[in-house]
Design a protein around this motif. Structure first.
Motif, PDB file in Angstrom:
ATOM      1  N   PHE A 181       0.878  -1.337   0.013  1.00 37.40           N
ATOM      2  CA  PHE A 181      -0.141   0.089   0.107  1.00 37.40           C
ATOM      3  C   PHE A 181       0.996   1.289  -0.115  1.00 37.40           C
ATOM      4  O   PHE A 181       1.921   1.142   0.813  1.00 37.40           O
ATOM      5  CB  PHE A 181      -0.844  -0.047   1.448  1.00 37.40           C
ATOM      6  N   MET A 182       0.556   2.136  -0.863  1.00 41.23           N
ATOM      7  CA  MET A 182       1.277   3.500  -1.002  1.00 41.23           C
ATOM      8  C   MET A 182       0.484   4.623  -1.113  1.00 41.23           C
ATOM      9  O   MET A 182      -0.684   4.718  -1.415  1.00 41.23           O
ATOM     10  CB  MET A 182       2.397   3.228  -2.059  1.00 41.23           C
ATOM     11  N   ILE A 183       1.010   5.729  -0.717  1.00 45.32           N
ATOM     12  CA  ILE A 183       0.235   7.071  -0.959  1.00 45.32           C
ATOM     13  C   ILE A 183       1.403   8.111  -1.550  1.00 45.32           C
ATOM     14  O   ILE A 183       2.175   8.070  -1.169  1.00 45.32           O
ATOM     15  CB  ILE A 183      -0.366   7.707   0.332  1.00 45.32           C
ATOM     16  N   ILE A 184       1.065   8.343  -3.055  1.00 45.13           N
ATOM     17  CA  ILE A 184       2.074   9.294  -3.269  1.00 45.13           C
ATOM     18  C   ILE A 184       1.058  11.004  -3.866  1.00 45.13           C
ATOM     19  O   ILE A 184      -0.132  10.780  -3.819  1.00 45.13           O
ATOM     20  CB  ILE A 184       2.534   8.973  -4.752  1.00 45.13           C
ATOM     21  N   LEU A 185       1.929  11.852  -3.564  1.00 43.53           N
ATOM     22  CA  LEU A 185       1.067  13.361  -3.462  1.00 43.53           C
ATOM     23  C   LEU A 185       1.727  13.839  -4.914  1.00 43.53           C
ATOM     24  O   LEU A 185       2.951  13.823  -5.137  1.00 43.53           O
ATOM     25  CB  LEU A 185       1.477  14.000  -2.304  1.00 43.53           C
ATOM     26  N   SER A 186       0.523  14.751  -5.373  1.00 46.64           N
ATOM     27  CA  SER A 186       1.202  15.539  -6.523  1.00 46.64           C
ATOM     28  C   SER A 186       0.372  17.214  -6.547  1.00 46.64           C
ATOM     29  O   SER A 186      -0.847  17.100  -6.416  1.00 46.64           O
ATOM     30  CB  SER A 186       0.636  14.894  -7.847  1.00 46.64           C
ATOM     31  N   PRO A 187       1.102  18.240  -6.678  1.00 51.96           N
ATOM     32  CA  PRO A 187       0.506  19.290  -6.573  1.00 51.96           C
ATOM     33  C   PRO A 187      -0.251  19.393  -7.967  1.00 51.96           C
ATOM     34  O   PRO A 187       0.326  18.993  -8.999  1.00 51.96           O
ATOM     35  CB  PRO A 187       1.814  20.344  -6.687  1.00 51.96           C
ATOM     36  N   ALA A 188      -1.279  20.063  -7.981  1.00 53.01           N
ATOM     37  CA  ALA A 188      -1.951  20.172  -9.121  1.00 53.01           C
ATOM     38  C   ALA A 188      -2.821  21.868  -9.199  1.00 53.01           C
ATOM     39  O   ALA A 188      -2.936  22.550  -8.157  1.00 53.01           O
ATOM     40  CB  ALA A 188      -3.323  19.229  -9.178  1.00 53.01           C
ATOM     41  N   LYS A 189      -2.872  22.218 -10.504  1.00 51.37           N
ATOM     42  CA  LYS A 189      -3.735  23.408 -10.808  1.00 51.37           C
ATOM     43  C   LYS A 189      -5.131  23.012 -11.253  1.00 51.37           C
ATOM     44  O   LYS A 189      -5.495  21.865 -11.160  1.00 51.37           O
ATOM     45  CB  LYS A 189      -3.016  24.191 -11.837  1.00 51.37           C
ATOM     46  N   SER A 190      -6.062  24.083 -11.627  1.00 49.14           N
ATOM     47  CA  SER A 190      -7.278  23.578 -12.116  1.00 49.14           C
ATOM     48  C   SER A 190      -7.143  22.755 -13.404  1.00 49.14           C
ATOM     49  O   SER A 190      -6.224  22.871 -14.015  1.00 49.14           O
ATOM     50  CB  SER A 190      -8.057  24.814 -12.536  1.00 49.14           C
ATOM     51  N   TYR A 191      -7.959  21.793 -13.392  1.00 46.89           N
ATOM     52  CA  TYR A 191      -7.929  20.729 -14.548  1.00 46.89           C
ATOM     53  C   TYR A 191      -9.030  21.282 -15.467  1.00 46.89           C
ATOM     54  O   TYR A 191     -10.105  21.239 -15.361  1.00 46.89           O
ATOM     55  CB  TYR A 191      -8.449  19.505 -13.813  1.00 46.89           C
TER      56      TYR A 191
END
Length: 350
Positions: free
Chosen positions: A157-167
């Protein structure tokens, strides 16, 4: 959560990231959470630097596709506090997916508490402002070795994070599926399983080549009932009523979908959860009662659709001023960003 081992990265790459020009899902933060299941139990979770890892070529993920995931977001308000949106719903759905794919359920203290601790470490990656968020991808894969066709005994099990702008994907035109199906009765359509998405790529490629951005999927048995749009739940506005297919074995129980339904009820917008027929949609388009179609999902929140094609005939939707899609999106994102009062208790402080 006291039993998480934390191995911090020696340096951060945050200064090299252009937060104004992010491609969705391509940039990842400095750390990730990892927790393995071995010998019938979950081991101690670890927060460690984001990096590739080794895996046996015979791992069952490669051969039998035991893989599930979730999509979530975190938001930073004007006071620099970070908030999750309905994480309990993603946690519950993740474990339902695990059960359906014969994988072990993840404990809440790993999924929820571990996620909060990971975000605390990566708090600077969550940017304030309209459209900014931190996309969260929890997932689980089978890492046990051996090519016998049976469930794995070991999982990661893993959690990764990604910064995002408006899609924003531009104008979305869709084609209604007449042959291909997203899911079938008795299958894994209601699970957020990796295979559901890989199976969509080929028919979506054909739709793209024909000039459409997405497909509205129909039921596998008759291809007469409208189900989902691309990877999103879908809503249809006929006159002043919103219609959306009920959740089932074939249709994902979307967190954004259920939030929009509750929000619409609060705003006195009528919603009916029932099967919508292709013939019904075509008739509404031809007699002028079809006002809007929009997809609903974590990445885009709400994605308006400008027209659809069925049996080689294209139907353009009207341009309207009182758009339910835009109204509901504005209110929902306002709650997520803590700019509007959360009367539902959906937001959870990290």
């Amino acid at each position: 959560m006291s039993n998480v081992i934390i191995n911090r990265a020696e340096t951060s790459k945050i200064e090299s990231v252009d937060f104004e020009n992010l491609t969705f899902g391509n940039t990842f933060t400095d750390h990730m959470l990892v927790c393995d299941f071995r010998n019938g139990q979950w081991e101690q979770p670890v927060i460690q630097p984001y990096a590739p890892f080794l895996i046996d070529p015979s791992a069952k993920i490669f051969h039998y596709g035991q893989a599930i995931f979730e999509g979530m977001k975190a938001y930073k308000d004007e006071h620099d506090d970070v908030w999750l949106f309905r994480p309990d719903q993603n946690y519950d759905r993740f474990n339902k997916s695990a059960v359906r794919l014969a994988m072990p359920e993840i404990p809440e203290e790993v999924f929820i508490d571990g996620l909060k601790q990971l975000i605390q470490i990566e708090k600077e990656w969550v940017k304030k402002g309209n459209g900014n968020s931190l996309y969260i991808r929890p997932f689980m894969i089978a890492i046990g070795s051996g090519v016998i066709a049976a469930p794995s005994t070991q999982y990661r099990f893993m959690i990764i994070l990604s910064p995002a702008k408006s899609y924003y994907s531009g104008e979305v035109k869709v084609i209604i599926a007449e042959h291909f199906s997203r899911a079938a009765n008795g299958g894994i359509g209601a699970a957020k399983a990796a295979g559901n998405y890989s199976a969509q790529f080929y028919p979506t490629k054909l739709a793209n080549e024909a000039g459409f951005q997405q497909i509205i999927w129909t039921d596998d048995a008759t291809h007469t009932k409208l189900e989902e749009a691309g990877t999103m739940n879908v809503f249809f506005r006929i006159n002043d009523t919103l219609y959306t297919a009920p959740t089932s074995e074939r249709i994902l129980d979307g967190v954004t979908r259920k939030s929009l339904i509750e929000l619409a009820a609060r705003e006195n917008i009528k919603v009916e959860e029932r099967s919508v027929l292709v013939a019904e949609l075509v008739e509404a388009a031809e007699n002028g009662t079809l006002k809007e179609i929009f997809g609903a999902g974590t990445a885009a929140v709400v994605n308006p659709i400008v027209g659809f094609s069925f049996q080689d005939k294209y139907h353009e939707l009207p341009k309207i001023e009182n758009s339910f899609a835009l109204e509901l999106k504005s209110k929902l994102t306002g709650i997520q960003r803590k700019e509007l009062e959360d009367t539902f208790g959906w937001t959870v402080k990290v």
